[in-house]
Design an enzyme around this catalytic site. Sequence first.
Site, PDB file in Angstrom:
ATOM      1  N   CYS A 145     -13.660  -5.349   5.269  1.00  0.00           N
ATOM      2  CA  CYS A 145     -14.341  -6.211   4.164  1.00  0.00           C
ATOM      3  C   CYS A 145     -15.891  -5.835   4.025  1.00  0.00           C
ATOM      4  O   CYS A 145     -16.778  -6.298   3.059  1.00  0.00           O
ATOM      5  CB  CYS A 145     -14.036  -7.623   4.090  1.00  0.00           C
ATOM      6  N   GLY A 168       0.606  -1.361   0.140  1.00  0.00           N
ATOM      7  CA  GLY A 168      -0.009  -0.159   0.002  1.00  0.00           C
ATOM      8  C   GLY A 168       0.843   1.363   0.066  1.00  0.00           C
ATOM      9  O   GLY A 168       0.455   2.291  -0.548  1.00  0.00           O
ATOM     10  N   HIS A 183     -10.100 -13.037   6.975  1.00  0.00           N
ATOM     11  CA  HIS A 183     -11.597 -13.014   6.764  1.00  0.00           C
ATOM     12  C   HIS A 183     -12.512 -14.124   7.131  1.00  0.00           C
ATOM     13  O   HIS A 183     -13.759 -14.181   6.584  1.00  0.00           O
ATOM     14  CB  HIS A 183     -11.769 -12.320   5.272  1.00  0.00           C
ATOM     15  N   GLU A 194      -7.585 -16.262   2.513  1.00  0.00           N
ATOM     16  CA  GLU A 194      -7.976 -15.229   3.027  1.00  0.00           C
ATOM     17  C   GLU A 194      -8.238 -15.381   4.341  1.00  0.00           C
ATOM     18  O   GLU A 194      -9.614 -15.402   4.824  1.00  0.00           O
ATOM     19  CB  GLU A 194      -9.256 -14.433   2.236  1.00  0.00           C
ATOM     20  N   CYS A 210     -15.322  -5.344  10.022  1.00  0.00           N
ATOM     21  CA  CYS A 210     -14.110  -5.385   9.401  1.00  0.00           C
ATOM     22  C   CYS A 210     -14.272  -4.472   8.029  1.00  0.00           C
ATOM     23  O   CYS A 210     -15.293  -4.250   7.516  1.00  0.00           O
ATOM     24  CB  CYS A 210     -13.933  -6.946   8.770  1.00  0.00           C
ATOM     25  N   ASN A 247      -1.468 -13.010  -5.380  1.00  0.00           N
ATOM     26  CA  ASN A 247      -1.564 -12.371  -3.991  1.00  0.00           C
ATOM     27  C   ASN A 247      -0.033 -12.406  -3.181  1.00  0.00           C
ATOM     28  O   ASN A 247       0.514 -13.333  -3.321  1.00  0.00           O
ATOM     29  CB  ASN A 247      -2.611 -12.926  -3.238  1.00  0.00           C
ATOM     30  N   ASP A 248       0.167 -11.348  -2.537  1.00  0.00           N
ATOM     31  CA  ASP A 248       1.431 -11.205  -1.813  1.00  0.00           C
ATOM     32  C   ASP A 248       1.668 -12.159  -0.619  1.00  0.00           C
ATOM     33  O   ASP A 248       2.528 -12.565  -0.511  1.00  0.00           O
ATOM     34  CB  ASP A 248       1.592  -9.530  -1.290  1.00  0.00           C
ATOM     35  N   GLY A 285      -2.851  -6.318   9.153  1.00  0.00           N
ATOM     36  CA  GLY A 285      -3.983  -7.527   8.943  1.00  0.00           C
ATOM     37  C   GLY A 285      -3.510  -8.817   9.255  1.00  0.00           C
ATOM     38  O   GLY A 285      -2.324  -9.007   9.665  1.00  0.00           O
ATOM     39  N   GLU A 288      -9.117 -11.054  11.531  1.00  0.00           N
ATOM     40  CA  GLU A 288      -8.006 -10.123  11.394  1.00  0.00           C
ATOM     41  C   GLU A 288      -8.444  -8.870  12.403  1.00  0.00           C
ATOM     42  O   GLU A 288      -7.407  -7.991  12.790  1.00  0.00           O
ATOM     43  CB  GLU A 288      -7.459  -9.478   9.958  1.00  0.00           C
TER      44      GLU A 288
END
Length: 295
Positions: A168, A11, A156, A153, A166, A103-104, A132, A175
């Site tokens: 989301c 980010g 979540h 994920e 959250c 995805n990282d 997170g 998280e």
Amino acid sequence: MKKIAGVDIGGTKIRFGVVGETGEVLADWTIPTKTPLYPYLEEQIIKIKKNFPDLTGIGIGTRGMVDAETGVVTFEKELEGWQGTSVKSQLEAATGLQVEINNDANCAALAEVRLGSAQGYRRVVCLTVGTGLGGGLIFDGKIMNGSHGGAGEVGHMILYPNGLLCGCGRKGCSEQYVSGTALRRLIQEEHVINPGTGETALPQDLFRLAAEGVAGAITVRERFLCDFAIVISSLQAVLDMDCVIIGGGVADSADDWWELLLEKVEPLKLKPLELKRAVFGNEAGMLGSAMLIID
């Protein structure tokens, strides 16, 4: 020797590396993240290709959800214009090189399986506890992406139904209880003061203060580790993995809480399970993204 560009997009910063086929880092640098992201990324990649004309491919790990087959970012709300970007096709057209994106957290997990503490294990869950809670699933050496790029994920999974809201949009996600953000909230709730400064404790100091006997810090540590153990146990019930790797910024303080976590997980195990600390820190995403091409 093959040379691969590994890119880790976060980010606030993007980390670039040029990596050999056996994992040696030949070059490594970091720049700020700028938006709109794609044209900025392409510009940087073109520069790398000029400096390393013998590159054989480009691997990218990014925050958000990715359709690894098509190379499209399917979900990412924080980086302007990134969601919906066809990264693979556009970069391949611009560079003439093979491009893979994932995805990282998946990339970090792949680095641990290929080069780090999860070598030799067949079914691995990598948990990244930072701002997170991220997860990567590597089974038989392959990333488990899921149908829409959303597998792993872990942050979540709902831990407390109707719990805290959250980002989301749902309530009670893991998280919100197991992360650096969760630690900051718990510290506020328990009014944990750092005796050394007389001010509210920082998350990075919390576990040290608990080890030193600060009562509120001990309470926060207990709440955090109990929830963490439940997350691990729930994952085992579904995935029956043989190894869990734990990394991320919060894991930097694991010397002060690792044995306590093992104690809490032990009675919740359904089958034998190894818990191990990640070998790689901030470079995990960059290394793992390069492994996407080596695969």
